[in-house]
Design an enzyme around this catalytic site. Structure first.
Site, short mmCIF file in Angstrom:
data_model
loop_
_atom_site.label_atom_id
_atom_site.label_comp_id
_atom_site.label_asym_id
_atom_site.label_seq_id
_atom_site.Cartn_x
_atom_site.Cartn_y
_atom_site.Cartn_z
N TYR A 144 16.78 49.13 25.00
CA TYR A 144 16.92 48.40 26.20
C TYR A 144 17.14 49.51 27.45
CZ TYR A 144 19.20 45.53 29.76
OH TYR A 144 19.31 44.80 30.96
N LYS A 148 14.53 49.46 30.77
CA LYS A 148 14.80 49.56 32.24
C LYS A 148 14.34 50.75 32.94
CE LYS A 148 15.55 45.96 32.07
NZ LYS A 148 14.93 44.88 32.75
#
Length: 247
Positions: A144, A148
């Site tokens: 994750y 980002k």
């Protein structure tokens, strides 16, 4: 204004959609399947409609781009969709990791294929982008935090491209909130996060190639602003997707 928000069946995407509808804007939602589309409509009954596409599928993402082109033009598009707690071994229909295709590849693909370009284009980032891998060693195996970082890099990359000169491209950190992907214990102001979506859609935050947090410009990981690193990421995404940046 006509606004499209990926991943808006729940969480911040849904709340931002409702806030924009309340301000008189025409908002189209997005969900990954028919059941989630029903959830999206119930949560935001004032929305103009819901487009369905599973962003873990590259074919479905291309289909979504086609739908957006047929229903456009758009004033603002938010690349808001994302998954967090997904095993790296979980694969989408074409055999690519679900987290990578949903969080990184789909945002890149839609940004390249949707024409005409929107006036405002927003990539959802996070403070966790600072923990991402700046070497881009294996982007398909992204976690994750890596994704980002990719989203933030893409915002800065597209902001520099001549084809996007009339589009304000932004990176948005909505903060650590107790909704959607927010982790337990989130302490950020959810109202400030929603207002940031609204301000970007309405063009009240000026300047392309900026990273925003609660409507204030915020610093980002230095790798995201590095042009060589941005080009490396885009080159790999072009090769994986077969989709090139418009020129």
């Amino acid at each position: 204004m006509r606004i499209f928000i990926t991943g808006s069946s729940d969480g911040l995407g849904s709340l931002a959609a409702k806030a924009l509808v309340q301000r008189g804007h025409n908002v189209t939602l997005h969900a990954r399947n028919a059941q989630r589309a029903e959830d999206a409509k119930r949560a935001c009954p004032g929305a103009e409609g819901v487009l369905i596409a599973d962003l873990s599928s590259t074919e479905a993402t291309r289909g979504l781009a086609k739908d957006l082109n047929e229903q456009g033009p758009w004033d603002a598009i938010f690349h808001n969709a994302g998954v967090m707690h997904v095993s790296p071994s979980s694969k989408g229909p074409e055999g690519l990791p679900i987290l990578f295709t949903t969080n990184t590849l789909a945002a890149y693909t839609l940004a390249c294929l949707v024409q005409p370009l929107p006036k405002h284009l927003v990539f959802l980032s996070s403070a966790l982008h600072n923990n991402g891998d700046p070497t881009l060693r294996d982007i398909k195996a992204a976690n994750y935090d890596d994704s980002k970082m990719h989203n933030t890099m893409l915002a800065f990359y597209f902001a520099r491209q001549p084809e996007f000169k009339n589009t304000v491209v932004s990176s948005l950190d909505p903060g650590w909130v107790l909704i959607g992907l927010g982790r337990p214990g989130g302490t950020d102001d959810i109202d400030a996060a929603i207002e940031n979506y609204v301000a970007l859609a309405e063009g009240r935050l000026q300047g392309s190639g900026k990273h925003w947090y609660h409507s204030e410009e915020r610093s980002n990981h230095e790798a995201c602003s590095d042009e060589r690193t941005q080009k490396k990421l885009v080159k790999e995404l072009e090769e994986i997707s077969g989709v090139k940046v418009p020129t």
